[in-house]
Design an enzyme around this catalytic site. Structure first.
Site, PDB file in Angstrom:
ATOM      1  N   ASN A   9     -35.974 -36.917   4.126  1.00  0.00           N
ATOM      2  CA  ASN A   9     -35.063 -35.767   4.162  1.00  0.00           C
ATOM      3  C   ASN A   9     -35.944 -34.547   4.419  1.00  0.00           C
ATOM      4  O   ASN A   9     -36.606 -34.048   3.511  1.00  0.00           O
ATOM      5  CB  ASN A   9     -34.326 -35.671   2.816  1.00  0.00           C
ATOM      6  CG  ASN A   9     -33.353 -34.520   2.763  1.00  0.00           C
ATOM      7  OD1 ASN A   9     -33.267 -33.717   3.703  1.00  0.00           O
ATOM      8  ND2 ASN A   9     -32.627 -34.414   1.667  1.00  0.00           N
ATOM      9  N   LYS A  16     -38.679 -34.819   1.566  1.00  0.00           N
ATOM     10  CA  LYS A  16     -38.333 -35.666   0.423  1.00  0.00           C
ATOM     11  C   LYS A  16     -38.311 -37.103   0.917  1.00  0.00           C
ATOM     12  O   LYS A  16     -37.799 -37.355   2.027  1.00  0.00           O
ATOM     13  CB  LYS A  16     -36.947 -35.237  -0.080  1.00  0.00           C
ATOM     14  CG  LYS A  16     -36.578 -35.756  -1.428  1.00  0.00           C
ATOM     15  CD  LYS A  16     -35.276 -35.110  -1.874  1.00  0.00           C
ATOM     16  CE  LYS A  16     -34.758 -35.778  -3.131  1.00  0.00           C
ATOM     17  NZ  LYS A  16     -33.395 -35.389  -3.448  1.00  0.00           N
ATOM     18  N   ARG A  88     -32.017 -38.236   6.731  1.00  0.00           N
ATOM     19  CA  ARG A  88     -30.833 -37.424   6.444  1.00  0.00           C
ATOM     20  C   ARG A  88     -30.729 -36.353   7.521  1.00  0.00           C
ATOM     21  O   ARG A  88     -31.691 -35.616   7.773  1.00  0.00           O
ATOM     22  CB  ARG A  88     -30.976 -36.774   5.078  1.00  0.00           C
ATOM     23  CG  ARG A  88     -29.749 -35.994   4.715  1.00  0.00           C
ATOM     24  CD  ARG A  88     -29.824 -35.472   3.314  1.00  0.00           C
ATOM     25  NE  ARG A  88     -28.575 -34.825   2.980  1.00  0.00           N
ATOM     26  CZ  ARG A  88     -28.343 -34.244   1.816  1.00  0.00           C
ATOM     27  NH1 ARG A  88     -29.261 -34.254   0.887  1.00  0.00           N
ATOM     28  NH2 ARG A  88     -27.185 -33.668   1.580  1.00  0.00           N
ATOM     29  N   HIS A 176     -22.152 -32.846   2.489  1.00  0.00           N
ATOM     30  CA  HIS A 176     -22.436 -33.679   1.299  1.00  0.00           C
ATOM     31  C   HIS A 176     -21.875 -35.085   1.453  1.00  0.00           C
ATOM     32  O   HIS A 176     -21.592 -35.776   0.468  1.00  0.00           O
ATOM     33  CB  HIS A 176     -21.854 -33.048   0.007  1.00  0.00           C
ATOM     34  CG  HIS A 176     -22.636 -31.884  -0.508  1.00  0.00           C
ATOM     35  ND1 HIS A 176     -22.046 -30.768  -1.050  1.00  0.00           N
ATOM     36  CD2 HIS A 176     -23.960 -31.652  -0.564  1.00  0.00           C
ATOM     37  CE1 HIS A 176     -22.975 -29.904  -1.415  1.00  0.00           C
ATOM     38  NE2 HIS A 176     -24.148 -30.419  -1.118  1.00  0.00           N
ATOM     39  N   LEU A 204     -21.750 -30.834  -7.656  1.00  0.00           N
ATOM     40  CA  LEU A 204     -22.182 -29.509  -8.110  1.00  0.00           C
ATOM     41  C   LEU A 204     -23.693 -29.502  -8.295  1.00  0.00           C
ATOM     42  O   LEU A 204     -24.220 -30.016  -9.289  1.00  0.00           O
ATOM     43  CB  LEU A 204     -21.487 -29.148  -9.439  1.00  0.00           C
ATOM     44  CG  LEU A 204     -19.958 -29.306  -9.484  1.00  0.00           C
ATOM     45  CD1 LEU A 204     -19.426 -28.936 -10.861  1.00  0.00           C
ATOM     46  CD2 LEU A 204     -19.281 -28.474  -8.399  1.00  0.00           C
ATOM     47  N   GLY A 207     -26.437 -26.774  -3.815  1.00  0.00           N
ATOM     48  CA  GLY A 207     -25.288 -26.735  -2.912  1.00  0.00           C
ATOM     49  C   GLY A 207     -24.120 -27.339  -3.668  1.00  0.00           C
ATOM     50  O   GLY A 207     -24.324 -28.247  -4.479  1.00  0.00           O
ATOM     51  N   ARG A 236     -25.609 -19.315  -2.141  1.00  0.00           N
ATOM     52  CA  ARG A 236     -24.600 -19.149  -1.073  1.00  0.00           C
ATOM     53  C   ARG A 236     -23.287 -18.633  -1.653  1.00  0.00           C
ATOM     54  O   ARG A 236     -22.911 -18.994  -2.760  1.00  0.00           O
ATOM     55  CB  ARG A 236     -24.353 -20.488  -0.370  1.00  0.00           C
ATOM     56  CG  ARG A 236     -25.517 -20.920   0.494  1.00  0.00           C
ATOM     57  CD  ARG A 236     -25.270 -22.298   1.094  1.00  0.00           C
ATOM     58  NE  ARG A 236     -26.229 -23.260   0.612  1.00  0.00           N
ATOM     59  CZ  ARG A 236     -26.102 -24.574   0.709  1.00  0.00           C
ATOM     60  NH1 ARG A 236     -25.029 -25.101   1.288  1.00  0.00           N
ATOM     61  NH2 ARG A 236     -27.027 -25.394   0.234  1.00  0.00           N
ATOM     62  N   MET A 279     -28.607 -22.906 -12.636  1.00  0.00           N
ATOM     63  CA  MET A 279     -27.593 -22.900 -13.694  1.00  0.00           C
ATOM     64  C   MET A 279     -28.203 -22.978 -15.092  1.00  0.00           C
ATOM     65  O   MET A 279     -27.721 -22.337 -16.022  1.00  0.00           O
ATOM     66  CB  MET A 279     -26.603 -24.055 -13.457  1.00  0.00           C
ATOM     67  CG  MET A 279     -25.405 -24.021 -14.344  1.00  0.00           C
ATOM     68  SD  MET A 279     -24.437 -22.480 -14.201  1.00  0.00           S
ATOM     69  CE  MET A 279     -23.267 -22.908 -12.912  1.00  0.00           C
ATOM     70  N   GLY A 325     -23.258 -31.087 -12.140  1.00  0.00           N
ATOM     71  CA  GLY A 325     -22.175 -32.014 -12.502  1.00  0.00           C
ATOM     72  C   GLY A 325     -22.651 -33.143 -13.398  1.00  0.00           C
ATOM     73  O   GLY A 325     -21.931 -33.581 -14.302  1.00  0.00           O
ATOM     74  N   GLU A 326     -23.868 -33.617 -13.186  1.00  0.00           N
ATOM     75  CA  GLU A 326     -24.377 -34.749 -13.964  1.00  0.00           C
ATOM     76  C   GLU A 326     -24.961 -34.325 -15.302  1.00  0.00           C
ATOM     77  O   GLU A 326     -25.029 -35.129 -16.224  1.00  0.00           O
ATOM     78  CB  GLU A 326     -25.467 -35.490 -13.160  1.00  0.00           C
ATOM     79  CG  GLU A 326     -24.918 -36.221 -11.948  1.00  0.00           C
ATOM     80  CD  GLU A 326     -26.000 -36.650 -10.970  1.00  0.00           C
ATOM     81  OE1 GLU A 326     -27.152 -36.889 -11.398  1.00  0.00           O
ATOM     82  OE2 GLU A 326     -25.694 -36.727  -9.762  1.00  0.00           O
ATOM     83  N   ASN A 327     -25.412 -33.059 -15.393  1.00  0.00           N
ATOM     84  CA  ASN A 327     -26.193 -32.660 -16.578  1.00  0.00           C
ATOM     85  C   ASN A 327     -25.597 -31.551 -17.430  1.00  0.00           C
ATOM     86  O   ASN A 327     -25.970 -31.425 -18.596  1.00  0.00           O
ATOM     87  CB  ASN A 327     -27.592 -32.195 -16.141  1.00  0.00           C
ATOM     88  CG  ASN A 327     -28.358 -33.301 -15.458  1.00  0.00           C
ATOM     89  OD1 ASN A 327     -28.606 -34.343 -16.054  1.00  0.00           O
ATOM     90  ND2 ASN A 327     -28.697 -33.107 -14.197  1.00  0.00           N
ATOM     91  N   GLU A 374     -28.209 -40.120  -2.623  1.00  0.00           N
ATOM     92  CA  GLU A 374     -28.113 -40.039  -1.160  1.00  0.00           C
ATOM     93  C   GLU A 374     -29.152 -40.939  -0.485  1.00  0.00           C
ATOM     94  O   GLU A 374     -28.901 -41.509   0.573  1.00  0.00           O
ATOM     95  CB  GLU A 374     -28.281 -38.580  -0.733  1.00  0.00           C
ATOM     96  CG  GLU A 374     -27.061 -37.744  -1.112  1.00  0.00           C
ATOM     97  CD  GLU A 374     -27.373 -36.315  -1.509  1.00  0.00           C
ATOM     98  OE1 GLU A 374     -28.429 -36.084  -2.139  1.00  0.00           O
ATOM     99  OE2 GLU A 374     -26.561 -35.425  -1.205  1.00  0.00           O
TER     100      GLU A 374
HETATM  101  P1  ADP Z   1     -29.797 -29.813  -4.874  1.00  0.00           P
HETATM  102  O1  ADP Z   1     -28.460 -29.384  -4.345  1.00  0.00           O
HETATM  103  O2  ADP Z   1     -30.929 -28.925  -4.445  1.00  0.00           O
HETATM  104  O3  ADP Z   1     -30.069 -31.303  -4.731  1.00  0.00           O
HETATM  105  P2  ADP Z   1     -29.465 -30.454  -7.657  1.00  0.00           P
HETATM  106  O4  ADP Z   1     -28.361 -31.422  -7.410  1.00  0.00           O
HETATM  107  O5  ADP Z   1     -30.762 -30.987  -8.150  1.00  0.00           O
HETATM  108  O6  ADP Z   1     -29.718 -29.511  -6.434  1.00  0.00           O
HETATM  109  O7  ADP Z   1     -28.910 -29.382  -8.733  1.00  0.00           O
HETATM  110  C1  ADP Z   1     -29.676 -28.311  -9.135  1.00  0.00           C
HETATM  111  C2  ADP Z   1     -28.855 -27.508 -10.143  1.00  0.00           C
HETATM  112  O8  ADP Z   1     -28.569 -28.348 -11.279  1.00  0.00           O
HETATM  113  C3  ADP Z   1     -29.574 -26.272 -10.670  1.00  0.00           C
HETATM  114  O9  ADP Z   1     -28.669 -25.180 -10.743  1.00  0.00           O
HETATM  115  C4  ADP Z   1     -29.974 -26.705 -12.073  1.00  0.00           C
HETATM  116  O10 ADP Z   1     -30.079 -25.625 -12.965  1.00  0.00           O
HETATM  117  C5  ADP Z   1     -28.792 -27.581 -12.451  1.00  0.00           C
HETATM  118  N1  ADP Z   1     -29.093 -28.409 -13.607  1.00  0.00           N
HETATM  119  C6  ADP Z   1     -29.937 -29.452 -13.694  1.00  0.00           C
HETATM  120  N2  ADP Z   1     -29.996 -29.907 -14.963  1.00  0.00           N
HETATM  121  C7  ADP Z   1     -29.178 -29.120 -15.702  1.00  0.00           C
HETATM  122  C8  ADP Z   1     -28.802 -29.060 -17.071  1.00  0.00           C
HETATM  123  N3  ADP Z   1     -29.264 -29.906 -17.964  1.00  0.00           N
HETATM  124  N4  ADP Z   1     -27.912 -28.111 -17.447  1.00  0.00           N
HETATM  125  C9  ADP Z   1     -27.408 -27.229 -16.568  1.00  0.00           C
HETATM  126  N5  ADP Z   1     -27.722 -27.228 -15.251  1.00  0.00           N
HETATM  127  C10 ADP Z   1     -28.580 -28.158 -14.831  1.00  0.00           C
END
Ligand code: ADP
Length: 394
Positions: A9, A16, A88, A176, A204, A207, A236, A279, A325-327, A374
């Site tokens: 990527n 990457k 990618r 995406h 989320l 991007g 953005r 975030m 979204g995951e964290n 991905e």
């Molecule tokens: P990309 O679109 O570059 O692949 P990612 O999917 O890795 O980005 O997402 C990055 C975002 O996820 C950042 O805003 C980061 O702060 C947020 N993030 C990662 N872990 C956490 C967490 N534990 N709590 C809140 N936000 C998180």
């Protein structure tokens, strides 16, 4: 001999990568070359996330970095043979609704799409060209972020502009797609009945976008002609009245390049908070501006979710993925808290535990977390190109 597939990527200053065996979902190695140039940083990890030593090679260009990457991979796999390289690529335009094995003719179709995606497409294609030069004879497979959305109904593919613009490619492509492809595949594996229904996936991350899936196929997305539309993102703007851009051009004398910089690099969470695009940093900061950035993100997510559910005629499941979204327990909880009217109700303990299913047992609509991958989608497309996967590659 260790036969493997490399996924790449290539971004503007990053590369990457993941190295996959011919079967199985676990990569043999993953890595990132960041800040390509004089101050580049290269990190490589093994299948269990452990650091792998890298060779001290040239990282000054993408092509040099690729050589250093492969030399480092050969440090742990001396007999490594790359059978295929998967890439990618942000934009496949109107041409591609599936991965494709790259030829010079295909590159000639992809080059002009740089006008639609100037920040990504030239770098993605430079990565392919570097890999073709370094590994002649090894098939290169391009996997497009737009491909998954190419079957949208016309109303979700067009803008209300004079028809000629649509014919010239001014369309809602959506992005995406590799992430949504992975989530749709995983959902079929872990909840086959839900996967046949009306599902909104919220990717989320830095991007951010949403995708409406009907029976596993994308019918609408919040991103449009470019990856700027829809949700606000790290830097953005997301959805914005086009009249603002006219005003900035006609009355504030801003050039196209300045507006591009504003919308891609200085807006979103960073622009509102004046603090950070990240975030995690905003959640920790607790300043009024950081709180407003989070409020705007959450409200936009609720509004766009409503739009995606309307496109589907209802919703059976909401799936979160991407870094936020995951964290982020907080952001998931905030987005879901005013969505009872959609049958959405989350279980706070499950949400705190980042469980796969985070909705309460009584909720009409399932809410889930499915980590995206991905690279695996690209590796599978490369396997398919070699005739050892389930999907066809042109
Ligand atoms: P990309 O679109 O570059 O692949 P990612 O999917 O890795 O980005 O997402 C990055 C975002 O996820 C950042 O805003 C980061 O702060 C947020 N993030 C990662 N872990 C956490 C967490 N534990 N709590 C809140 N936000 C998180």
């Amino acid at each position: 001999m260790t036969q493997a597939i490399l996924t790449l990527n290539a971004g503007s200053s990053s590369l990457k990568l993941a190295l996959y065996p011919l079967t199985g979902d676990r990569p043999m190695a993953t890595g990132l070359v960041d800040a390509i140039g004089p101050a580049a940083v290269f990190r490589l990890k093994g299948p269990f996330g452990q650091e792998i030593p890298t060779v001290a090679g040239d990282l000054s260009t993408h092509a040099a970095a690729l050589q250093t990457v492969v030399a480092s991979l050969r440090g742990t796999h001396p007999d490594l043979t790359l059978l295929c390289i998967g890439h990618r690529v942000l934009h496949g335009g109107d041409h591609f609704s599936a991965p494709v094995t790259v030829t010079e003719d295909i590159l000639a179709l992809l080059d002009p799409l740089a006008a639609f995606a100037p920040l990504h497409q030239p770098h993605n294609l430079a990565g392919i060209r570097a890999a073709m030069a370094a590994f002649p004879g090894v098939p290169q497979v391009a996997c497009f972020d737009t491909a998954f959305h190419r079957h949208h109904p016309w109303v979700n593919d067009a803008f209300a502009l004079p028809r000629a613009f649509y014919d010239q490619g001014v369309r809602r492509y959506g992005f995406h797609g590799l992430s949504y492809d992975h989530v749709a595949t995983r959902l079929r594996e872990i909840a086959p009945q839900l996967a046949e229904g009306r599902v909104v996936v919220a990717h989320l991350g830095n991007g951010a976008s949403m995708c409406a899936l009907q029976d596993g196929r994308s019918i609408a997305s919040t991103m449009g002609f470019t990856a700027l539309d829809g949700l606000p993102m790290g830097t953005r703007s997301g959805q914005i009245d086009p009249g603002v851009l006219l005003y900035l051009m006609q009355h504030r004398g801003m050039s196209g390049d300045e507006i591009s910089d504003l919308l891609y690099r200085r807006s979103g969470l960073l622009g509102i908070s004046g603090l950070s695009s990240d975030m995690r940093a905003l959640e920790a900061a607790n300043t009024p501006e950081a709180r407003q950035a989070i409020d705007y993100f959450v409200f936009s997510a609720q509004r766009e979710l409503g739009a995606m559910a309307a496109a589907l005629g209802g919703i059976d499941a909401l799936v979160f993925c991407g870094g936020i979204g995951e964290n982020s327990r907080l952001i998931r909880e905030r987005i879901c808290e005013r969505l009872g009217w959609m049958g959405i109700e989350i279980d706070h303990l499950r949400n705190s535990a980042n469980a796969t299913v985070i909705s309460s047992d009584f909720a009409r609509t399932s809410v889930m977390i499915i980590p995206t991958n991905e690279e695996l989608v690209i590796a599978r497309a490369a396997r398919a190109a070699l005739g050892i996967g389930e999907r066809s590659v042109a």
